[in-house]
Design an enzyme around this catalytic site. Structure first.
Site, PDB file in Angstrom:
ATOM      1  N   ALA A  32       0.860  -1.195   0.000  1.00  0.00           N
ATOM      2  CA  ALA A  32       0.000   0.000   0.000  1.00  0.00           C
ATOM      3  C   ALA A  32       0.894   1.242   0.000  1.00  0.00           C
ATOM      4  O   ALA A  32       0.794   2.102   0.880  1.00  0.00           O
ATOM      5  CB  ALA A  32      -0.969   0.004   1.179  1.00  0.00           C
ATOM      6  N   HIS A  34       3.007   4.583  -0.275  1.00  0.00           N
ATOM      7  CA  HIS A  34       2.795   6.036  -0.305  1.00  0.00           C
ATOM      8  C   HIS A  34       4.182   6.667  -0.397  1.00  0.00           C
ATOM      9  O   HIS A  34       5.207   5.957  -0.467  1.00  0.00           O
ATOM     10  CB  HIS A  34       2.014   6.504   0.927  1.00  0.00           C
ATOM     11  CG  HIS A  34       2.576   5.998   2.229  1.00  0.00           C
ATOM     12  ND1 HIS A  34       3.834   6.327   2.681  1.00  0.00           N
ATOM     13  CD2 HIS A  34       2.066   5.149   3.164  1.00  0.00           C
ATOM     14  CE1 HIS A  34       4.059   5.751   3.837  1.00  0.00           C
ATOM     15  NE2 HIS A  34       3.013   4.998   4.158  1.00  0.00           N
ATOM     16  N   GLY A  36       6.054   7.929   1.726  1.00  0.00           N
ATOM     17  CA  GLY A  36       6.999   7.499   2.767  1.00  0.00           C
ATOM     18  C   GLY A  36       7.788   6.289   2.290  1.00  0.00           C
ATOM     19  O   GLY A  36       9.026   6.263   2.349  1.00  0.00           O
ATOM     20  N   HIS A  37       7.071   5.265   1.813  1.00  0.00           N
ATOM     21  CA  HIS A  37       7.750   4.078   1.270  1.00  0.00           C
ATOM     22  C   HIS A  37       8.669   4.465   0.114  1.00  0.00           C
ATOM     23  O   HIS A  37       9.802   4.001   0.014  1.00  0.00           O
ATOM     24  CB  HIS A  37       6.718   3.073   0.731  1.00  0.00           C
ATOM     25  CG  HIS A  37       5.792   2.512   1.759  1.00  0.00           C
ATOM     26  ND1 HIS A  37       4.440   2.773   1.753  1.00  0.00           N
ATOM     27  CD2 HIS A  37       6.004   1.686   2.805  1.00  0.00           C
ATOM     28  CE1 HIS A  37       3.864   2.130   2.760  1.00  0.00           C
ATOM     29  NE2 HIS A  37       4.788   1.464   3.417  1.00  0.00           N
ATOM     30  N   GLN A  61       2.530 -10.154  12.993  1.00  0.00           N
ATOM     31  CA  GLN A  61       2.706  -8.930  13.776  1.00  0.00           C
ATOM     32  C   GLN A  61       1.392  -8.192  14.022  1.00  0.00           C
ATOM     33  O   GLN A  61       1.374  -7.148  14.665  1.00  0.00           O
ATOM     34  CB  GLN A  61       3.731  -8.002  13.122  1.00  0.00           C
ATOM     35  CG  GLN A  61       3.249  -7.283  11.866  1.00  0.00           C
ATOM     36  CD  GLN A  61       4.384  -6.524  11.204  1.00  0.00           C
ATOM     37  OE1 GLN A  61       5.325  -7.116  10.678  1.00  0.00           O
ATOM     38  NE2 GLN A  61       4.327  -5.204  11.247  1.00  0.00           N
ATOM     39  N   VAL A 177       7.976  11.138   6.301  1.00  0.00           N
ATOM     40  CA  VAL A 177       7.379  11.946   5.234  1.00  0.00           C
ATOM     41  C   VAL A 177       5.936  12.253   5.637  1.00  0.00           C
ATOM     42  O   VAL A 177       5.203  11.364   6.075  1.00  0.00           O
ATOM     43  CB  VAL A 177       7.429  11.208   3.888  1.00  0.00           C
ATOM     44  CG1 VAL A 177       6.777  12.038   2.789  1.00  0.00           C
ATOM     45  CG2 VAL A 177       8.875  10.909   3.514  1.00  0.00           C
ATOM     46  N   SER A 187      -0.073   3.866   5.492  1.00  0.00           N
ATOM     47  CA  SER A 187      -0.973   3.081   4.641  1.00  0.00           C
ATOM     48  C   SER A 187      -2.397   3.106   5.196  1.00  0.00           C
ATOM     49  O   SER A 187      -3.363   2.970   4.450  1.00  0.00           O
ATOM     50  CB  SER A 187      -0.480   1.636   4.550  1.00  0.00           C
ATOM     51  OG  SER A 187       0.816   1.605   3.999  1.00  0.00           O
ATOM     52  N   ARG A 188      -2.513   3.289   6.509  1.00  0.00           N
ATOM     53  CA  ARG A 188      -3.852   3.267   7.130  1.00  0.00           C
ATOM     54  C   ARG A 188      -4.605   4.581   6.935  1.00  0.00           C
ATOM     55  O   ARG A 188      -5.805   4.627   7.212  1.00  0.00           O
ATOM     56  CB  ARG A 188      -3.740   2.950   8.622  1.00  0.00           C
ATOM     57  CG  ARG A 188      -3.266   1.527   8.913  1.00  0.00           C
ATOM     58  CD  ARG A 188      -3.294   1.225  10.402  1.00  0.00           C
ATOM     59  NE  ARG A 188      -2.970  -0.159  10.674  1.00  0.00           N
ATOM     60  CZ  ARG A 188      -1.742  -0.628  10.853  1.00  0.00           C
ATOM     61  NH1 ARG A 188      -0.715   0.194  10.785  1.00  0.00           N
ATOM     62  NH2 ARG A 188      -1.541  -1.905  11.094  1.00  0.00           N
TER      63      ARG A 188
HETATM   64  P1  AMP Z   1       5.084  -0.446   6.433  1.00  0.00           P
HETATM   65  O1  AMP Z   1       4.739  -0.832   5.036  1.00  0.00           O
HETATM   66  O2  AMP Z   1       4.070   0.407   7.106  1.00  0.00           O
HETATM   67  O3  AMP Z   1       5.560  -1.624   7.261  1.00  0.00           O
HETATM   68  O4  AMP Z   1       6.358   0.510   6.300  1.00  0.00           O
HETATM   69  C1  AMP Z   1       7.511   0.107   5.610  1.00  0.00           C
HETATM   70  C2  AMP Z   1       8.640   1.066   5.954  1.00  0.00           C
HETATM   71  O5  AMP Z   1       8.250   2.376   5.546  1.00  0.00           O
HETATM   72  C3  AMP Z   1       8.939   1.124   7.453  1.00  0.00           C
HETATM   73  O6  AMP Z   1      10.343   1.195   7.646  1.00  0.00           O
HETATM   74  C4  AMP Z   1       8.259   2.390   7.875  1.00  0.00           C
HETATM   75  O7  AMP Z   1       8.834   3.000   9.008  1.00  0.00           O
HETATM   76  C5  AMP Z   1       8.444   3.257   6.645  1.00  0.00           C
HETATM   77  N1  AMP Z   1       7.440   4.320   6.607  1.00  0.00           N
HETATM   78  C6  AMP Z   1       6.093   4.203   6.762  1.00  0.00           C
HETATM   79  N2  AMP Z   1       5.506   5.421   6.728  1.00  0.00           N
HETATM   80  C7  AMP Z   1       6.500   6.318   6.553  1.00  0.00           C
HETATM   81  C8  AMP Z   1       6.542   7.749   6.441  1.00  0.00           C
HETATM   82  N3  AMP Z   1       5.444   8.491   6.517  1.00  0.00           N
HETATM   83  N4  AMP Z   1       7.740   8.330   6.270  1.00  0.00           N
HETATM   84  C9  AMP Z   1       8.883   7.585   6.208  1.00  0.00           C
HETATM   85  N5  AMP Z   1       8.911   6.251   6.297  1.00  0.00           N
HETATM   86  C10 AMP Z   1       7.742   5.613   6.480  1.00  0.00           C
END
Ligand code: AMP
Length: 303
Positions: A32, A34, A36-37, A61, A177, A187-188
């Site tokens: 998902a 965005h 940030g990813h 998890q 970000v 993602s949420r």
């Molecule tokens: P997730 O898919 O939520 O497990 O996130 C994958 C990676 O992206 C993890 O290392 C998160 O910390 C990072 N991540 C998620 N949201 C953000 C964001 N807004 N800014 C920077 N990194 C992010």
């Protein structure tokens, strides 16, 4: 970009690059995507010869089955976005590939997983994170793995396990970000109602207010938490926790001396969001390298 669903296929795809001494970067994700990813992927792209992104919604998890069932998924869209930022390999295994029948080994990190997210979500949450990240680091064997400060406690857990298990990988933390209005990308966020999305802005506003208090000289836990709590209360947000903690141990601290994390989590309807800010005695951000400074990326979107 190639999408690979198996461990054997991924290892075969990396064998040539590894043998030739290429640097391999890994960005572990649950999809998902965005910005940030994508910021993690761009950073890996800029620094590594081969960029691997893992996309695995890790069931172990999730402490809440409804959260797992409702977690946003769109692998085709994710694959397109990853390809656009220059990712080489997308490792997208199914649950059976990661947890085959008879799977019995877990990794648990003591101490810093007992508090905050660990206390709220239960011991299985970080055990699930630590186990899957250890597996991903073993499967991909990257030189560098990229993680966001957004999940600050997760980052601390991963740094701890990499040090404790002597895993030969560099962990690169990346800045949070945010949308232009301050909401940390997650993602949420797409699951928020319009009203809850507006209320959720109180999280970053509370962190901003605390940061301003530090700029005017506050150092102690009580006044800093009080200022943040006041912003949350005005917005009608009752946090799951609001805590000032050491960035490595997650232990509660009494002053921000040497740098402390202000962490917050709250429910907005059924959606649970987290955010945090590093508070230090210097001006905000001036102590951080450019790569660690949060950047607003786009206009806010409503759900
Ligand atoms: P997730 O898919 O939520 O497990 O996130 C994958 C990676 O992206 C993890 O290392 C998160 O910390 C990072 N991540 C998620 N949201 C953000 C964001 N807004 N800014 C920077 N990194 C992010």
């Amino acid at each position: 970009m190639r999408t690979l669903p198996t461990i054997a296929g991924l290892r075969a795809a990396l064998a040539g690059a590894r043998a030739s001494g290429a640097t391999i970067g890994l960005v572990p994700t649950m999809g998902a995507f965005h910005d940030g990813h994508l910021s993690l992927m761009r950073r890996a792209r800029a620094r590594c010869d081969v960029v691997v992104v893992s996309l695995f919604v890790n069931p172990s998890q999730f402490n809440d089955p409804a959260d797992l069932a409702g977690y946003p998924r769109d692998e085709a869209r994710d694959a397109g976005l990853a390809e656009d930022v220059g990712v080489d390999l997308l490792f997208a295994p199914g649950p059976r590939e990661i947890y085959p029948a008879g799977f019995a080994t877990t990794v648990s990190v003591a101490g810093l997983t007992d508090v905050l997210e660990g206390a709220q979500r239960g011991p299985e949450h970080f055990r699930g994170v630590a186990t899957v990240v250890t597996k991903l680091l073993t499967i991909v064997a990257p030189d560098v793995a990229y993680f966001g400060h957004k999940d600050a406690q997760q980052l601390a857990v991963i740094r701890r396990l990499v040090a404790d298990l002597n895993l030969p990988v560099t962990i690169e933390p990346c800045a949070i970000v945010r949308d232009l209005d301050g909401l940390a990308l997650s993602s949420r966020n797409v699951l928020l109602s319009e009203r809850d999305r507006r209320r959720a802005l109180a999280l970053s506003r509370a962190l901003d207010a605390a940061e301003r208090t530090v700029l005017t000289g506050a150092r102690r836990r009580g006044p800093i938490l009080a200022v943040a709590q006041c912003v949350l209360r005005e917005a009608g947000v009752s946090p799951d926790y609001l805590e000032l903690a050491h960035p490595d141990t997650m232990a509660a601290v009494q002053t921000i001396e040497g740098g402390a994390l202000l962490l917050v989590a709250a429910h907005f309807g059924a959606v649970r969001l987290i955010d945090n800010r590093l508070l230090a005695e210097q001006q905000p951000h001036t102590h951080l390298p450019e790569s660690e400074v949060a950047t607003p990326v786009r206009a806010p979107t409503s759900a």
